[in-house]
Design an enzyme around this catalytic site. Structure first.
Site, PDB file in Angstrom:
ATOM      1  N   SER A 113       0.795  -1.224   0.000  1.00  0.00           N
ATOM      2  CA  SER A 113       0.000   0.000   0.000  1.00  0.00           C
ATOM      3  C   SER A 113       0.832   1.281   0.000  1.00  0.00           C
ATOM      4  CB  SER A 113      -0.950  -0.049   1.192  1.00  0.00           C
ATOM      5  OG  SER A 113      -1.845   1.012   1.127  1.00  0.00           O
ATOM      6  N   HIS A 114       0.724   2.071   1.074  1.00  0.00           N
ATOM      7  CA  HIS A 114       1.399   3.370   1.099  1.00  0.00           C
ATOM      8  C   HIS A 114       2.883   3.241   1.445  1.00  0.00           C
ATOM      9  CE1 HIS A 114       0.320   2.313   5.155  1.00  0.00           C
ATOM     10  NE2 HIS A 114       1.213   3.155   5.602  1.00  0.00           N
ATOM     11  N   ASP A 277      -2.898   6.350  -3.231  1.00  0.00           N
ATOM     12  CA  ASP A 277      -1.712   5.669  -2.702  1.00  0.00           C
ATOM     13  C   ASP A 277      -1.255   4.520  -3.589  1.00  0.00           C
ATOM     14  OD1 ASP A 277      -3.730   3.849  -2.156  1.00  0.00           O
ATOM     15  OD2 ASP A 277      -2.860   3.221  -0.247  1.00  0.00           O
ATOM     16  N   ASP A 279      -1.667   1.283  -3.756  1.00  0.00           N
ATOM     17  CA  ASP A 279      -2.612   0.295  -4.281  1.00  0.00           C
ATOM     18  C   ASP A 279      -3.980   0.895  -4.607  1.00  0.00           C
ATOM     19  OD1 ASP A 279      -3.033   0.704  -1.545  1.00  0.00           O
ATOM     20  OD2 ASP A 279      -3.927  -1.276  -1.271  1.00  0.00           O
ATOM     21  N   ASP A 281      -6.288   2.537  -2.868  1.00  0.00           N
ATOM     22  CA  ASP A 281      -7.480   2.539  -2.010  1.00  0.00           C
ATOM     23  C   ASP A 281      -7.602   3.800  -1.154  1.00  0.00           C
ATOM     24  OD1 ASP A 281      -5.368   1.836  -0.381  1.00  0.00           O
ATOM     25  OD2 ASP A 281      -6.287   0.004   0.403  1.00  0.00           O
ATOM     26  N   ARG A 282      -6.544   4.639  -1.139  1.00  0.00           N
ATOM     27  CA  ARG A 282      -6.643   5.879  -0.356  1.00  0.00           C
ATOM     28  C   ARG A 282      -6.805   7.089  -1.263  1.00  0.00           C
ATOM     29  NH1 ARG A 282      -2.404   5.831   4.587  1.00  0.00           N
ATOM     30  NH2 ARG A 282      -2.606   3.635   5.150  1.00  0.00           N
ATOM     31  N   LYS A 376     -11.560   0.121   0.846  1.00  0.00           N
ATOM     32  CA  LYS A 376     -11.625   1.551   0.625  1.00  0.00           C
ATOM     33  C   LYS A 376     -11.245   1.812  -0.830  1.00  0.00           C
ATOM     34  CE  LYS A 376      -7.185   2.283   3.027  1.00  0.00           C
ATOM     35  NZ  LYS A 376      -6.854   1.015   3.692  1.00  0.00           N
TER      36      LYS A 376
HETATM   37  C1  VG1 Z   1      -2.716   2.178   8.455  1.00  0.00           C
HETATM   38  C2  VG1 Z   1      -3.889   3.126   8.674  1.00  0.00           C
HETATM   39  C3  VG1 Z   1      -5.191   2.380   8.606  1.00  0.00           C
HETATM   40  C4  VG1 Z   1      -5.292   1.643   7.270  1.00  0.00           C
HETATM   41  C5  VG1 Z   1      -4.077   0.744   7.097  1.00  0.00           C
HETATM   42  C6  VG1 Z   1      -4.052   0.089   5.740  1.00  0.00           C
HETATM   43  O1  VG1 Z   1      -2.690   1.226   9.499  1.00  0.00           O
HETATM   44  O2  VG1 Z   1      -3.764   3.794   9.900  1.00  0.00           O
HETATM   45  O3  VG1 Z   1      -6.248   3.297   8.760  1.00  0.00           O
HETATM   46  O4  VG1 Z   1      -6.454   0.864   7.218  1.00  0.00           O
HETATM   47  O5  VG1 Z   1      -2.888   1.516   7.213  1.00  0.00           O
HETATM   48  O6  VG1 Z   1      -4.131   1.042   4.730  1.00  0.00           O
HETATM   49  P1  VG1 Z   1      -1.707   1.349  10.766  1.00  0.00           P
HETATM   50  O7  VG1 Z   1      -1.904   0.087  11.551  1.00  0.00           O
HETATM   51  O8  VG1 Z   1      -0.346   1.538  10.214  1.00  0.00           O
HETATM   52  O9  VG1 Z   1      -2.147   2.575  11.498  1.00  0.00           O
HETATM   53  V1  VG1 Z   1      -3.368   0.769   3.247  1.00  0.00           V
HETATM   54  O10 VG1 Z   1      -4.017   1.853   2.175  1.00  0.00           O
HETATM   55  O11 VG1 Z   1      -1.736   1.156   3.759  1.00  0.00           O
HETATM   56  O12 VG1 Z   1      -3.594  -0.846   2.979  1.00  0.00           O
HETATM   57 CO    CO Z   2      -3.599   1.418   0.351  1.00  0.00          CO
END
Ligand code: VG1
Ligand code: CO
Length: 543
Positions: A113-114, A277, A279, A281-282, A376
């Site tokens: 993801s991010h 982001d 993937d 979803d953000r 998302k």
């Molecule tokens: C983070 C975010 C959370 C989100 C998760 C996955 O998790 O705070 O809100 O659902 O990333 O997002 P954490 O445990 O690091 O706070 V993605 O778009 O990175 O899959």
């Molecule tokens: Co993501």
């Protein structure tokens, strides 16, 4: 072509976090690492035999090779079919859509993801269930248990499959269908939004910039915004997915997407801007001269979603993760609809969406989505904003100002301290836990504490309980501090401090958030001793 059984042994630490298993890429590329985890997925879900899966990823380094391994392992375990995006690319929401639309037995998404990508950065694997959503804890626990018992995995020995051409091939009896990564998703978006109205908006001279951050959303945004909706060529920037995301963090926030934020605060700003982001979803939403916090965006979307055809019937309810601001709660209250508070991570929304209790969900981390998929969805949020702007004729700034005048403003900020020593971070959380009983009625610059606890969630649909989901301190004036350790990082611990204050005085709706939150920020440090314990003078990232 030969089916082989490879002997292996459990590898420590293959426990999925907030969103799948994320590790350094070189860890994933190590002997048996990916293979063990994939076999554990099959074992955790009762085998792959006869099943159909979706497979795709965000295009980061190792995405292509991991896809070949997963295909060979699915075939060796007797899967019936794998539906895969061209070149193994699928955004997370597009994968969720395909899992649902094709009524498959789930899917595997290759993404961190991010998190940044590349040989020295991060890789990840996530399993989604047949509803299209991230596997709930009960399933990830079974997968984790399987990683601890694994003795062998099955794989086919063969050359790479060509994933660059659409169509179906067969590998050891398993069908591999390579599909267009964008088409089904674009069709779904067209079914939800008034594309005609948005087309007229662009035709009337409305300008936009979309920063795909060198990640997977580029092809989706180009197809939908430029080709279909008629936004000017060049609206989408950084639109070609690259294995290392151009060397940056594909995280759509004012830190990592700073050039976009700078543009929107300048005289040359277009009417609207967004970023997504790794993937897809953000989302980050900006208007000319204004940044919309994700918590506010969720609230504005909930208040105005009925302007889009897909939501004209109204919302059944809304849900937000606990650290997300209470702005959306005020909208739900005014509309008389249900409002749910879940732990961080999209997997907790699945049951609410499946049960029809919530239509819209969101997280403070720039994730918003609806019951159209079970993830998302960044581009979806952008299109809903566009539909609302087209229908209302207002600017982003006007929409936000109207919203605050109606509901008041939840000033909000998140401060992240990254790569903190895990021992120090855990000790700090333990000390906080120990203080919970004594905090109520104590006075701080932020106010007097009304309530302090560690958040636990009882799922209203299946009755499951999730504990240890963040420490919250709520003040009598409604202000709030939340402390949580991230479950997506790959180095040490990331401490997230979420800060919120409510204001409904019409004269005080336009302050700078960090200024409005100054007392709460000071109180957060006073209660947890962040600076003293971590030795950090300031957070690494403020969003
Ligand atoms: C983070 C975010 C959370 C989100 C998760 C996955 O998790 O705070 O809100 O659902 O990333 O997002 P954490 O445990 O690091 O706070 V993605 O778009 O990175 O899959
Ligand atoms: Co993501």
């Amino acid at each position: 072509m030969e089916r082989i059984k490879v002997n292996t042994a459990p590898i420590e630490g293959q426990k999925p976090g907030t969103s799948g298993l994320r590790k350094k890429t070189h860890v994933f590329m190590g002997p048996h690492y990916l293979e063990n985890f994939i076999q554990a997925i099959w074992n955790g879900i009762g085998g792959a035999e006869g099943k159909t899966f979706v497979l795709g990823g965000d295009g980061r380094y190792f995405n292509d090779r991991a896809a070949q391994v997963i295909l060979r392992m699915a075939a060796a375990s007797g899967a019936r079919k794998v539906i895969i995006g061209k070149n193994a690319l699928l955004s997370t929401p597009a994968a969720s859509n395909l899992i649902r639309k094709r009524q498959t037995d789930g899917g595997i998404i290759m993404s961190a993801s991010h998190n940044p990508g590349g040989p020295d950065e991060d890789f990840g694997v996530k399993f989604n269930t047949p509803n299209g959503g991230p596997a709930p804890e009960e399933v990830t626990n079974r997968i984790f248990e399987a990683t601890k018992e694994i003795t062998s995995y099955d794989i086919i020995e063969t050359q790479d499959i060509d994933l660059s051409a659409l169509g179906t091939t067969v590998l050891a009896g398993m069908e591999i269908e390579v599909v267009d990564s964008v088409a089904d998703y674009a069709e779904l978006m067209e079914s939800l939004f008034d594309f005609g109205k948005i087309r007229s908006l662009f035709a009337g001279g409305f300008t936009m910039r979309f920063d795909a951050m060198h990640a997977v959303t580029g092809p989706y945004a180009t197809e939908i915004l430029e080709n279909s909706l008629g936004a000017a060529k060049g609206t989408v920037i950084n639109g070609t997915p690259s294995p290392d995301f151009g060397g940056g963090h594909p995280d759509p926030n004012p830190i990592w997407a700073k050039p976009l934020v700078d543009l929107m605060m300048s005289a040359d700003a277009p009417d609207f801007a967004a970023a997504s982001d790794g993937d897809g979803d953000r989302n980050m939403i900006l208007g000319r001269g204004v940044y919309v916090t994700p918590s506010d965006s969720l609230a504005v979307l909930a208040a105005n979603a009925h302007l889009a055809p897909g939501y004209a019937r109204g919302l059944a309810g809304v849900a937000r993760s606990m650290p997300t601001s209470g702005a959306v709660d005020l909208v739900a209250k005014a509309k008389g609809i249900g409002c749910y508070e879940t732990p961080t991570g999209w997997k907790f929304f699945g049951n609410l969406l499946d049960a029809g209790k919530a239509t819209l969900c969101g997280e403070e981390s720039a994730g918003t989505g609806s019951d159209h998929v079970r993830e998302k969805d960044g581009l979806w949020a952008v299109l809903l904003w566009l539909n609302m702007l087209a229908e209302s004729g207002k600017s982003v700034k006007e929409m936000l100002a109207d919203h605050w005048r109606t509901y008041g403003r939840n000033y909000y900020s998140r401060h992240d301290y990254e790569a903190v020593d895990s021992g120090i971070a855990n000790a700090m959380m333990d000390v906080l836990r120990g203080q919970l009983a004594d905090l109520p009625s104590q006075a701080f610059p932020a106010g007097t504490v009304a309530m302090a606890d560690e958040f636990a969630y009882d799922d209203p649909v299946d009755g499951s309980r999730s504990e240890g989901q963040g420490i919250r301190v709520v003040f009598e004036n409604g202000s709030r501090i939340v402390y949580r350790l991230s479950g997506t990082g790959t180095v040490g611990a990331t401490l997230r401090v979420y800060l919120e204050a409510y204001e409904d005085d019409p004269a005080k709706l336009d302050a700078d958030a960090e200024t409005a939150l100054a007392d709460i920020i000071a109180t957060a440090d006073q209660i947890a001793g962040i600076r003293e314990r971590t030795g950090r003078e300031a957070p690494d990232v403020k969003t």
